[in-house]
Design an enzyme around this catalytic site. Sequence first.
Site, PDB file in Angstrom:
ATOM      1  CB  CYS A 166       7.643  -1.707  11.073  1.00  0.00           C
ATOM      2  SG  CYS A 166       6.733  -2.575   9.811  1.00  0.00           S
ATOM      3  N   GLY A 226       3.074   7.742   4.893  1.00  0.00           N
ATOM      4  CA  GLY A 226       3.266   8.276   6.249  1.00  0.00           C
ATOM      5  C   GLY A 226       4.603   8.990   6.391  1.00  0.00           C
TER       6      GLY A 226
HETATM    7  C1  LIG Z   1       6.732  -0.741   4.907  1.00  0.00           C
HETATM    8  S1  LIG Z   1       5.689  -0.294   3.608  1.00  0.00           S
HETATM    9  C2  LIG Z   1       6.084   1.388   3.422  1.00  0.00           C
HETATM   10  C3  LIG Z   1       5.396   2.292   4.404  1.00  0.00           C
HETATM   11  C4  LIG Z   1       5.614   3.757   4.060  1.00  0.00           C
HETATM   12  N1  LIG Z   1       7.009   4.094   3.956  1.00  0.00           N
HETATM   13  C5  LIG Z   1       4.954   4.681   5.069  1.00  0.00           C
HETATM   14  O1  LIG Z   1       5.616   5.147   5.986  1.00  0.00           O
HETATM   15  O2  LIG Z   1       3.750   4.940   4.939  1.00  0.00           O
HETATM   16  C6  LIG Z   1       6.479  -1.001   2.244  1.00  0.00           C
HETATM   17  C7  LIG Z   1       5.902  -0.595   0.897  1.00  0.00           C
HETATM   18  O3  LIG Z   1       6.785  -1.127  -0.078  1.00  0.00           O
HETATM   19  C8  LIG Z   1       6.039  -1.453  -1.230  1.00  0.00           C
HETATM   20  N2  LIG Z   1       6.892  -2.362  -2.035  1.00  0.00           N
HETATM   21  C9  LIG Z   1       7.041  -3.700  -1.937  1.00  0.00           C
HETATM   22  N3  LIG Z   1       7.935  -4.141  -2.826  1.00  0.00           N
HETATM   23  C10 LIG Z   1       8.380  -3.054  -3.509  1.00  0.00           C
HETATM   24  C11 LIG Z   1       9.317  -2.861  -4.556  1.00  0.00           C
HETATM   25  N4  LIG Z   1       9.976  -3.883  -5.093  1.00  0.00           N
HETATM   26  N5  LIG Z   1       9.498  -1.604  -5.022  1.00  0.00           N
HETATM   27  C12 LIG Z   1       8.823  -0.559  -4.486  1.00  0.00           C
HETATM   28  N6  LIG Z   1       7.919  -0.687  -3.500  1.00  0.00           N
HETATM   29  C13 LIG Z   1       7.718  -1.910  -3.004  1.00  0.00           C
HETATM   30  C14 LIG Z   1       4.763  -2.018  -0.678  1.00  0.00           C
HETATM   31  O4  LIG Z   1       3.724  -1.909  -1.617  1.00  0.00           O
HETATM   32  C15 LIG Z   1       4.542  -1.132   0.560  1.00  0.00           C
HETATM   33  O5  LIG Z   1       3.685  -0.077   0.255  1.00  0.00           O
END
Ligand SMILES: C[S@@+](CC[C@H](N)C(=O)[O-])C[C@H]1O[C@@H](n2cnc3c(N)ncnc32)[C@H](O)[C@@H]1O
Length: 495
Positions: A426, A309
């Site tokens: 969020c 997003g």
């Molecule tokens: C809050 S969401 C991100 C939403 C995204 N930025 C958007 O606006 O569509 C957090 C994301 O971090 C990923 N994630 C979790 N731990 C992570 C890590 N250690 N390194 C990279 N990505 C990670 C998850 O799979 C998830 O897709």
Amino acid sequence: MDKAREVALKILYKIEKENAYSNILLNDVINKNKIEKGLNKKEKDKREKDKREKDKKGLNNKDISLISEIVYGVTTWRLTLDEIIKKYSKIRIKKISPWILNILRLSIYQIVFLDKIPKSAAVNEGVNLAKKYGNKGSVGYVNAILRKVDKDEERNILDNIKLNNNNNNNNDNDNNNNYNMKDLETISKCTSMPMWIIEELKNDGLDNNKILDICMNSNIRPNVSIRVNNLKTNRDKLKDILINENVKIKKDGILDDFIILDKVNGIESLESFKKGFFTVQDEVAGLPAIILGPKQNEKILDSCSSPGGKTTYIAELMENNGEILAFDIHEHRVKLVEENAKRLGINNIKTKVEDASIYKEEYKEKFDKILLDVPCLGIGVLKRKPDIKWQKKREDIEEIQKLQMEILNTCSKYLKIGGELVYSTCSIFKKENRFLIEDFLSENKNFKLVNLKDIIKKKINNKFFLDYLKNENFLEVYQNENTDGFFICKLVKCG
Ligand SMILES: C[S@@+](CC[C@H](N)C(=O)[O-])C[C@H]1O[C@@H](n2cnc3c(N)ncnc32)[C@H](O)[C@@H]1O
């Protein structure tokens, strides 16, 4: 027996027993029973009739609406519904079988919250479900409780919470943190908010009125907000296209690139969506990209990018120029970023399956700007994902905080000197946000906070977000009637 309520019951059972997410289970049902968009009314009626004849158990659009309403409503109001059950049940909640408990919840939800369903229908359908999913004893038990539930009495208690809270606050010395525990318990019971979340907000220094406001705004239906893809169209043109697709426009968004729609069933089946004219996104989730302020020739890292997003918004703001590297730890989630970029006609994003918490020398000081939209508890998006209230626990804060700090520590090393980094979540707890950034800054004297007031004033043609600024450096948005809850701050690397 009514098929819609039975499907709703099965979904509620799964959410509770398997920690499944309501939106995923609901989407499954919707997709399996989807009636294609783009058909005219006559075609749709015929399609629906054929479908019903082929499979008598098939669900029509009305059934799907009722299932969504019940699943979403019961998940949102679970704690309050259990309080009502406790009032009438001689059996303790923990001792009631999960099937019967969920039958009680969904029936009481219909009685108390849904004006169009007569109490007799809710009671009869609840008893029918108990006949199939319980035993003789439980049928009588369900019948007795449901008959006792009084809609007017329960609504009165729920509707008076605001008034009562205001009165109580007059005797409440919030400055000394000498608050009356009972007030917070009442807020918890009447707004279906777990006590640990309320206590965290209190410990963050919020007064009872603010907490109540957050709790109430966690239970409302979220705006259907879309972001215009300026690479393919513009806001005025898109509004015309949507009107031609029979979508009702509610209003322009607070941000120039956003439009708020009336409720749309199956938004992703619209031709305009498939053609990549827009992205479904809450307005506040668009802000990190605007605050990051990417320029066309820059190299950007989005460390936690899926489903993309924010990455795709950064790409749109760069007019498809420059270079964006998008990490996510999960391969299947990286694919979502790729799919979204393709649909939107974006080709300046490269994706990589990468753990952003583990340092890799190859990225050292490589990026002009970095977005860290880190994983979080999601307490700001409860109106979209009410399941979070029952799946997350107080103990999870420490664990997520540790991961957030690891990602910040690691990725801050990937920033060029003079480069800028936006940190966002969020979630609304200070431990995941402001406190974490203050800890980071005390250990990393070469980073400084950037004043957000100037950026917001310059880039956003609306005062709305300025009200949520703390010390001009931290944007702490609590869920409100327009947007989700969110946190944003920006750091610059000075040396
Ligand atoms: C809050 S969401 C991100 C939403 C995204 N930025 C958007 O606006 O569509 C957090 C994301 O971090 C990923 N994630 C979790 N731990 C992570 C890590 N250690 N390194 C990279 N990505 C990670 C998850 O799979 C998830 O897709």
